[in-house]
Scaffold this active site. Structure first.
Site, PDB file in Angstrom:
ATOM      1  N   ASP A  70       0.864  -1.326  -0.137  1.00  0.00           N
ATOM      2  CA  ASP A  70       0.015  -0.161  -0.163  1.00  0.00           C
ATOM      3  C   ASP A  70       1.039   1.381   0.193  1.00  0.00           C
ATOM      4  OD1 ASP A  70      -2.199   1.693   0.382  1.00  0.00           O
ATOM      5  OD2 ASP A  70      -3.284   0.026   1.594  1.00  0.00           O
ATOM      6  N   THR A 129       4.678 -17.158  -7.628  1.00  0.00           N
ATOM      7  CA  THR A 129       4.832 -17.565  -7.687  1.00  0.00           C
ATOM      8  C   THR A 129       3.559 -18.636  -9.036  1.00  0.00           C
ATOM      9  OG1 THR A 129       3.956 -19.546  -6.527  1.00  0.00           O
ATOM     10  CG2 THR A 129       7.253 -19.637  -6.455  1.00  0.00           C
TER      11      THR A 129
END
Ligand code: C5P
Length: 246
Positions: A70, A129
């Site tokens: 953020d 991944t």
């Protein structure tokens, strides 16, 4: 079996269960063999806070795997709360940028110091991944090879003061070469040869992970879904113990 503390501090147990009762059973059964318990988003958003108090009463360490990203101020305030709640490890997305990572570490360290606790381990996630070359290049319009990009983000995390990164066993050596041996690498995707592969793809055994230089190995279903959980954990210890580099 005598528990080797050098192995214990590397073992991160993934508490990927649905209920507080299941988590408490795993913790009580395996706590003597586990250095750090990993609580991910799934559990955190259901019963996270109750579990943290339980673990702190038992003086256990935990890793809050919530991958923050953020604006710097918001992440710094969240880091303060995470440390105040008792986490010893947590992680952020390196994609949040250097200012976010620096402010996050500053805030986490300051909060820990005010509580008289050691600085926490703050790790970066580089490229998930689930993102392959095609997704990185076309969907996200980032024109890099996924492995090169992950390494670039690992270096940024190092420059921003993070303790280390989350990465596959097959990337440990290259990350250590680029970022130094003290830059920690935590590896998921760990399977002893005798355990089921589940949905994981690029797997490595605990022994290979340690040989490659992993500082922490995430153990999940290989132990949590074993009929004899303590037996499975002992086998992992024994396998690591006989490996010379460990
Ligand atoms: O049960 P298993 O050993 O597959 O669990 C691996 C743990 O590591 C899970 O909590 C999973 O979310 C986490 N993880 C992963 N692969 C990544 C990052 C995190 O398996 N690349």
């Amino acid at each position: 079996m005598i528990i080797n503390p050098k192995i214990k501090e590397k073992i991160v147990l993934a508490l990927d269960v649905n209920t507080i009762e299941e988590a408490k059973i795993l913790i009580n059964e395996l706590k003597d063999y586990v250095g750090i318990f990993k609580v991910g988003l799934q559990f955190y958003t259901s019963n996270g806070n109750e579990l943290f108090s339980f673990m702190k009463k038992l003086n256990l360490k935990y890793f809050l795997d919530v991958k923050l990203m953020d604006i710097p101020n918001t992440v710094a305030k969240a880091a303060e709360n995470i440390i105040n709640n008792g986490a010893d490890f947590f992680n952020v997305h390196a994609l949040g940028g250097s200012e976010m990572m620096k402010k996050c570490v500053e805030s986490a360290n300051l909060t820990a110091q005010n509580l008289g606790r050691p600085n926490p381990i703050v790790l970066a996630v580089t490229v998930l991944t689930s993102i392959n070359n095609e997704k990185l290049n076309e969907e996200l319009a980032i024109n890099y090879d996924v492995n090169d990009y992950a390494l670039k983000l690992a270096k940024l995390a190092k420059e921003s003061g993070l303790t280390g990164v989350v990465a596959s066993v097959f990337e440990v050596q290259i990350i250590k070469q680029a970022c130094g041996k003290d830059f920690k690498v935590l590896c998921p995707g760990i399977r002893p040869q005798w355990a089921a592969q589940n949905d994981q793809k690029r797997l490595a055994t605990p022994t290979l992970a340690i040989k490659q230089g992993a500082d922490y190995i995430v153990i999940g279903r290989a132990v949590t879904e074993a009929k004899d959980k303590i037996g499975a954990m002992k086998k992992i210890y024994e396998e690591i113990e006989v490996c010379n580099e460990c």
